[in-house]
Structures are given as C-alpha cells and as structure tokens.
Design a protein around this motif. Structure first.
Motif, PDB file in Angstrom:
ATOM      1  N   TYR A  81      99.862  48.939  21.464  1.00 32.97           N
ATOM      2  CA  TYR A  81      99.795  50.251  20.814  1.00 32.97           C
ATOM      3  C   TYR A  81      98.718  50.258  19.722  1.00 32.97           C
ATOM      4  O   TYR A  81      97.978  51.241  19.566  1.00 32.97           O
ATOM      5  N   ALA A 140     105.497  45.681  30.583  1.00 32.23           N
ATOM      6  CA  ALA A 140     105.670  46.377  29.304  1.00 32.23           C
ATOM      7  C   ALA A 140     104.316  46.766  28.713  1.00 32.23           C
ATOM      8  O   ALA A 140     104.134  47.892  28.241  1.00 32.23           O
ATOM      9  N   GLY A 164     110.069  45.638  32.674  1.00 30.81           N
ATOM     10  CA  GLY A 164     109.223  45.739  31.493  1.00 30.81           C
ATOM     11  C   GLY A 164     108.797  47.162  31.185  1.00 30.81           C
ATOM     12  O   GLY A 164     108.691  47.558  30.029  1.00 30.81           O
ATOM     13  N   GLU A 221     101.459  47.161  30.333  1.00 31.16           N
ATOM     14  CA  GLU A 221     100.857  48.205  31.165  1.00 31.16           C
ATOM     15  C   GLU A 221     101.445  49.572  30.844  1.00 31.16           C
ATOM     16  O   GLU A 221     100.711  50.568  30.753  1.00 31.16           O
ATOM     17  N   SER A 222     102.745  49.631  30.648  1.00 28.10           N
ATOM     18  CA  SER A 222     103.332  50.946  30.375  1.00 28.10           C
ATOM     19  C   SER A 222     103.027  51.398  28.946  1.00 28.10           C
ATOM     20  O   SER A 222     102.892  52.602  28.702  1.00 28.10           O
ATOM     21  N   ALA A 223     102.880  50.443  28.013  1.00 27.40           N
ATOM     22  CA  ALA A 223     102.470  50.831  26.655  1.00 27.40           C
ATOM     23  C   ALA A 223     101.086  51.478  26.684  1.00 27.40           C
ATOM     24  O   ALA A 223     100.859  52.524  26.078  1.00 27.40           O
TER      25      ALA A 223
END
Lengths: 356, 356
Positions: free
Chosen positions: A280, B275, A250, B277-279
């Motif tokens: 975002y 995903a 991910g 968390e990384s965003a």
C-alpha cells in the motif's frame, strides 16, 4: 484509581481472568468510542529508532487527545524532551518512570524478566499506575513480559496479536501477527475464538465472519496444521454470534469480502501484514475508507497491551497509543475475557447436562 | 524436433537431469529474450473459470507473439472456439489434444496420475510435442504430475514455485509460492540455491542478493525452521555469484531494496503473493516499472512448467503463456539444472580433495 469521567472503578488491578459473574458488569451496552481519561504507559526504548521516534509519536498522540495521560517509561532525558515540547498547562498529563535498560531486538526473551522498560511498563499497569501499555520493542519480549506480569487467560496457551488491515468494506482483523510463531491446530482454533470475540466487542461487528487462511478455499487445501484446524472450526461454536466461513486465501486479507476475521499462525501473519503495508505504501496508500492503525492488540493476557512494529514511524506510535486508549475506554480486553469465560461456563454446563 | 529459428536441437526429450558435461552447451552467453518458435501446451480445463478464461487468455497470447504455437489440451469444442476466433492463416499455429477430464481443485493428488488434462500436457512435453506447459489448475496436481512425468532434479526433494513480484527497482523473486507447504530447513536451504540460479539465468542478475523471510532481521528471529536455516545459508555457497543477505521481513518482498530473491515456505509464499497482488489491485496497481507476470515457474523438475492462480484472468493466462515461451527461448530451466549439476560436481570434487 477511579476514572473521574466515567465514574467506573479502575480495572487496572483486575489482573486475574474475569469470572463469568463479572461479565454483565464489565460489558457496557455500546461499543462506540467512549470518553474518559486513559493513562497509557509508553515504552520509550522500544523500536528501531527509539527513543526519538517514540517521543515524537507520544507528543502527537497527546496533542490530539485532551483526555490522554502518558506514563513515559525510559530515560528521564528522553521524557524531558517531550515534556519540554508541551505547553506548561499540558505537562500535568505526563509522568515519568525512569528506566535505562531496553530489551535488544535480538536478545533472548528471558531479558523480559530483567529490569527493562517493557517489564517496568507491565508493572506500572499491573500496579494501577497506568491503564494500558504500548511498545514498539521486541514482540517476543513484550508478549513474554505481559504473560508473566498479567497472567494468561484460561485455555489460552499462546497469546495472539490481532491487527486491523485496511479493506474496502471496513477493516479485516488478522491474527496472529506474531504472538506465537509455530503453527498448531489447537492454537489456530483458539485464536479463531479470540478473533471472533474481539471483532464483536472492539469493532462492534454483529455477526463476524471468521475465515482460516490457506492456499485455496476447497476443504483439504493447506498444510497439516490447516487441514487439522478446518474441520474443528467447521463444528465449533464461536462467540459474538460469529460464524466460520471456511478456508480463505491471501486475496481475502485485503478484499474483506469473504471474512471479517482471518486466522493464521503468527509467522505467516507477521510477514503478510508487513508485506501488505509496504504494498500500500508503494502504491500510494490503502483503499478509501480503509484506514487502520499500524499497531496490534495482544489478546490472551489479563491486561491491555498494544504492539507496534520495530520500524514504526512517529505516526504509527501515535496510532498505537490512540488504539491503546480506545481499547481501554471500550473496556475491550476485559470484555473479550468475560465473553470467553462465559462461553467456557456454557460449555461446562453443557457437559454437565450431557453427563448427568 | 529442431527449432528452425535458433538451429538448436530440441530439448524436449532431454528429460533426465542435465549432466555436468552438458552444462556448457546448454548455457548460451546471454540471457536476453531470444527469438524462435515456442510450442506451449495449455491445460484448457485448469482454473476456476476454465475453459472460457483459458481460451480467452490463449487467444490473447497467440495474437501478440507470432512465433508462439499452442497445443491445446482439453475438450475439442473449447479448442474449436479459439481456432474459430483466429484468422485462417494463423490457425496452423494451433494443435489440439482432446482430453475431457480435469483434476478438480479439491481432488486427491493421485488424480494427477489419471487421464487428465494436466497429465496429458506433461506427456506432450515429455514426448516432444510441446516445449513447455502452463496450467491454472490445482497446483498440487500440477506439481505431482510434473514430478512424476519429468522426474525431479538430484537433491531436490521438493520442487519450488518461483514468482516475480513487482518492486520499484525491478521484480523480487519469491519462492516457494506453493510447490511444497510444510516448512523445513532442508527445503528452505535448497530453495535458496534454486532461487539464486534462477535469478542469475532467467532474470540476468549478476550477483543476486538472497534473503530468508522471517519476522525480523536480527539473527535468531523466526520460527524453528527459520532459526535452523539462517546459519546454514550464512555459510553456504550460492550459485550465480549470489550472496546471502540474511533474514528479511515482509516489507522487503515489496520494496526490493534488500534482496532480489526472497526464500520462504510454500504456504507463507502462496498467501503472501495473493495478498500483495490484491493489495496492488485495490490500490490502483503496482509501483511504476514493476510489472510482473501473474504466474509462477516450477523449479526442480526436468521440464518447463508455468502455474497460474486458480482465479487467473485471461490476461493472467496470457502472461503465463508468455512466461513459458520466454523460459523456453532462454533455455532457462535446463540452464538452472546445469548450474546446479555443476555446483554439485564442484562440491563432490572438493570432498574428494579433502578426504584424499
């Protein structure tokens, strides 16, 4: 049906899959944004807040792109609102196809066969009245209507929706984000090929890195479909000079450091895309340099189709229309089809050589 | 085996599922963080950067929680590095269980049966030497070792990992994030029950809203497993005063406005969590007020188990250890088991009434 700006013959009636012999002629040398008129059919009744948001988005798109023509498919009164908002000199760029029925978001997909805006939009592209179409209506109905109206490419049972996610080093292409919902190894492997070709053609990537989304990077990680697909892709030849980088996680969807194309099933891709977009939005925006349209390209049918979320804003609709126009100007969808047809031809030849 | 601070009898040897008769005694009135010693077994060899990152994280956890005791399971030299870094007066809080074998991230899950750090950590909790355990090693191996060592709860074939995601109005609980990878209606429905009970007990939510993650909110949206599960949950009774709010989308995982608990399969949940968390990491952090530990709680086995990502940082490990200690102090896992056992008892009684 000839584009006065590019002088190219219209491709709107070229609905059947592109034969290998056409490949050279359909593939311009560059992939940069091209000039020229683009005529986009807009489904006025698709989306949670249609037609108001769609009309608003269409208006924004028309105002920033002087070579954009719109075919508004939906109630004449909604189309009239858009036309009234334009300067008289610009109104020549708008035409209207009156249709009053929408596909409800919860309706059976057979509704895509009835006299609805999405079906009329597909028919308009098919008959050459428009070059591409956009809808924020039910994704299932759009995919079904497009598959029925345009026909699917050979060896593509399940069309894929590909979305560009913002990432630091340029967008990451994620597919499928909702074209087909059940994971299968055959579909995942086929979509890896579609994604590779699309990355090379629509995004101009020289040697796209293709990853298969899973729960870890070590071989063997994942559910049954992923464990079956990983070894298949490890030995597959991908188009566009692409190479398979193995399983990705991910994290890689947002970072973009390991793969340019991330392949997953349409269920996972759809929830992932929406979650990342809202993350975002809550955190104040995507990373710098990472802007990407909030719209997805349909791959696997012989026509240019862009899908927006049902919850699309006017800006999202405008970015989707711009994407549709760009794809048409790049001749992207037909070129992806041509690459696949050529690869298929190569594979057939190889087989003939081996068996002769 | 008695906690000197709370005076409660140790629950570490209560490995079998909690019987309905125990429910009252095991459920304190409040759910606020409780004082008291917590003894956490730490798998020193779990994680991509183990043991260095695990040792660093354990050190951070010890320094901020004076009532935390650690049982370090792994190579004595790694444990020694942590002990050396502590003030002599604090070293009494550290004990070591020497084990040299780790489960590799790509190894077969039967490795969870061998003489590995994760198996030794489970054994330590089972024998009462520790109250809970944490590992950043292979999730599959941890779940298997815990299921074998502690036993599964009745009616829970597939344990679930539940993670708290930061959201504006408080964390959203997402499950499963990797406990089981194949979607099935039975597992999704069971996990909805687990999530509801956990939200009420570990997060003190009065009437948790439970949603089923899909590609749209209208009934009928989703793949086969989701279309089967939605009507089941629509008529199900959920514990903890929870109510089912229907299908939710990827947006809702981050916004938290429609559901407090989001249910999905472990494959989708795992890639989604990473995903998002990384965003947030790329966008400069989660929304204000939304901090949540980057660690997940295992539900469905009769022991307190916390799992961190393989790529966990030292801060992630520290937050995972803090989560394990908090769960133990809340008696959360045993109380969730008690709620489920009580519900099962109620259901059995209802059946008897109907059939008499």
């Amino acid at each position: 049906m000839t584009s006065p700006t590019t002088g190219r013959a219209s491709r709107t009636t070229r609905r059947s899959p592109v034969a290998p012999a056409d490949a050279g002629r359909l593939a311009p040398a560059g992939v940069a944004k091209q000039p020229g008129t683009a005529r986009i059919a807009v489904d006025l009744l698709g989306g949670d807040d249609a037609p108001a948001v769609v009309v608003d988005g269409a208006l924004r798109a028309v105002r920033v792109d002087p070579d954009l023509h719109l075919l508004l498919v939906g109630p004449p009164e909604a189309a009239g609102a858009l036309i009234d908002a334009l300067d008289p000199a610009e109104r020549v760029r708008i035409t209207v196809r009156p249709v009053h029925n929408a596909v409800g978001m919860a309706e059976d997909l057979t509704a895509a066969r009835a006299d609805t805006t999405i079906r009329a939009a597909v028919a308009a592209v098919r008959s050459g009245q428009a070059d591409a179409l956009i809808s924020a209506g039910s994704t299932g109905a759009t995919v079904t209507a497009a598959a029925l109206g345009f026909g699917r490419w050979p060896e593509v049972r399940r069309p894929a929706l590909v979305a560009a996610l913002p990432a630091v080093a340029g967008p990451v292409l994620l597919l499928d984000v909702g074209g087909s919902l059940e994971p299968s190894a055959a579909t995942l492997a086929r979509h890896a090929v579609l994604g590779a070709a699309y990355a090379a053609i629509a995004h101009g990537l020289a040697a796209p890195r293709v990853g298969l989304l899973s729960v870890g990077t070590e071989p063997g990680k994942g559910d049954r479909a992923r464990r079956l697909t990983d070894p298949v892709l490890s030995t597959a030849e991908l188009p566009g000079g692409a190479r398979y980088v193995g399983l990705v996680e991910g994290y890689d969807v947002c970072r973009g450091t390991r793969a340019d194309v991330v392949v997953t099933d349409g269920f996972t891709g759809n929830v992932l895309l929406k979650a990342v977009e809202s993350a975002y939005a809550l955190a104040g925006g995507p990373p710098p340099g990472g802007a990407a349209p909030r719209a997805a390209t349909l791959l696997g049918v012989a026509g240019t189709v862009v899908v927006c979320h049902g919850a699309a804003s006017a800006d999202d609709i405008a970015s989707g229309i711009a994407l549709a126009a760009q794809l048409w100007r790049q001749n992207a969808v037909a070129r992806v089809a041509a690459v696949l047809a050529r690869e298929r031809h190569v594979r057939t030849t190889d087989t003939e050589v081996r068996t002769s």
